[in-house]
Design an enzyme around this catalytic site. Sequence first.
Site, mmCIF file in Angstrom:
data_model
loop_
_atom_site.group_PDB
_atom_site.id
_atom_site.type_symbol
_atom_site.label_atom_id
_atom_site.label_comp_id
_atom_site.label_asym_id
_atom_site.label_seq_id
_atom_site.Cartn_x
_atom_site.Cartn_y
_atom_site.Cartn_z
ATOM 1 C CE LYS A 79 -3.869 1.988 2.724
ATOM 2 N NZ LYS A 79 -4.749 1.770 3.904
ATOM 3 C CB SER A 154 -8.056 3.694 2.965
ATOM 4 O OG SER A 154 -7.228 3.085 3.947
ATOM 5 C CB SER A 178 -8.327 0.824 5.912
ATOM 6 O OG SER A 178 -9.003 2.024 5.714
HETATM 7 N N1 GLN Z 1 -12.996 4.201 6.345
HETATM 8 C C1 GLN Z 1 -12.458 4.675 7.586
HETATM 9 C C2 GLN Z 1 -12.069 6.111 7.456
HETATM 10 O O1 GLN Z 1 -12.389 6.690 6.480
HETATM 11 C C3 GLN Z 1 -11.306 3.816 7.989
HETATM 12 C C4 GLN Z 1 -10.085 4.119 7.249
HETATM 13 C C5 GLN Z 1 -8.920 3.288 7.660
HETATM 14 O O2 GLN Z 1 -9.051 2.258 8.318
HETATM 15 N N2 GLN Z 1 -7.746 3.766 7.284
HETATM 16 O O3 GLN Z 1 -11.475 6.696 8.301
#
Ligand code: GLN
Length: 479
Positions: A79, A154, A178
């Site tokens: 990532k 994400s 995420s």
């Molecule tokens: N979707 C969540 C957010 O927008 C979690 C994101 C994540 O785990 N990095 O913060």
Amino acid sequence: MDIKHATLHALSQELNSGAVSSLELCQEYLKNIDAKDGEIGAFLEIDREHMLQAAKDSDARRAAGKVLSAYDGIPVAVKDNICVKDERCSCASKLLAPVKSPYDATAICALKNQGMIPFGRLNMDEFAMGSSCENSAFQKTRNPLDTSRVPGGSSGGSAACVAADFAPVALGSDTGGSIRQPAAFCGVVGVKPTYGRVSRYGLVAFASSLDQIGPLCNDAEDAGIILDTISGFDPHDSTSLPNAAGGFADAARQGKASGSLAGLKFGLPKEYFTGGLDSAVAKVMDESIARIKALGGEVVDVSLPHTKYAVAVYYIIATAEASANLARFDGIRYGDRKKADGLVDTYYKSRGAGFGDEVKRRILLGTYVLSSGYYDAYYLRAQRVRTLIRRDFEEAFKQCDLLLTPVTAQPAFKFNEKSDPLQMYLSDIFTIALNLSGHCGISVPAGFDSATGMPVAAQIMAPALGEAAMLKAAAAFMK
Ligand code: GLN
């Protein structure tokens, strides 16, 4: 050489028997990427020369009988918020587009020490803020199982990469879901380790008290292999746990061999099973409960009463930490500097042009909840409720060994379907409490939505440092 849903353990056998070389393996993955990633958009960039050189080095080690591990020569995709020396690390943000990492993250060092080949920069929501990859400043990533749908976020690039067979494993990061949510949307396995299990050194911080690196892969054993490799104490991360780590792959192998859940009690938190669940998800959860019973496990009802505050608490704590962490990206020390008139104007222009809308929204929210006068009302209160959420889990784990919940309320949605930020935030409802509590969880493919054919996942959560038991159960469940 068939790379379709190939596992690390299967590839390891092929490499060690001489059926394939690391160079051939990497070329095979690159060929598939060249054929399909134009449409999927999982990768922002790949340093091919570097990857192929690492493969040749691995083949030379194997020829000399000096492999670093059974997994020497296997590519692992990364990532774009995890540092790999001399490669770009943009967090899918324009602000960091020109940045190259001067060092390897601890997790990357660990992979390299085993001879594995970290490669590529996988797309993500900018600074890991989002649930669909639609917040990337650079490109869309499409769900390989239905390209009209999002891959989740994400770590959407990581999930799409594994689902499309661009790599056997990808690293992601999980701050509020995420890893688990995109794994669920793309039909792969994803693990959020216990907070502190995997070093965050070299992971660009979003919300430091929640962030964890973890694997997205094809089965529980592979998750164990990667966790065995990247877990453990790291003096570079003050929140890293001193506890011994390891035995995770072995635990998964045992679970798979036995195919039994006998003696295990699964708690079903009642707050996760009320209304609001898409019918396909509800059906797969019913099937999962039946499967647990058929495999000899027991299910009991439990309660996590403060679940209803989890989304609100998360969006206070995560944005507060993000506003502090992202303050360093000012166009002076890091990132793309815009021409401006003096210091303050440099901040305005560089940050104004560099950050996307969602990142700005979070910085504004976070700065607000930390500001004097509001700190007690929001941030401090959220921290107190966070403690209550953690205690809920601790109480529940007195009554059961593991928890079973959905990962998402619905299967992968379509692009632009959630244009209201609050709708998007609510899509994390089943994953974020676990980041607030610090415990570990895994998303495992559990069935399909018969109407759309999209995958639906189950989440198995375990107490702190319970990864071995969790992976053992997940492997038995998936068998
Ligand atoms: N979707 C969540 C957010 O927008 C979690 C994101 C994540 O785990 N990095 O913060």
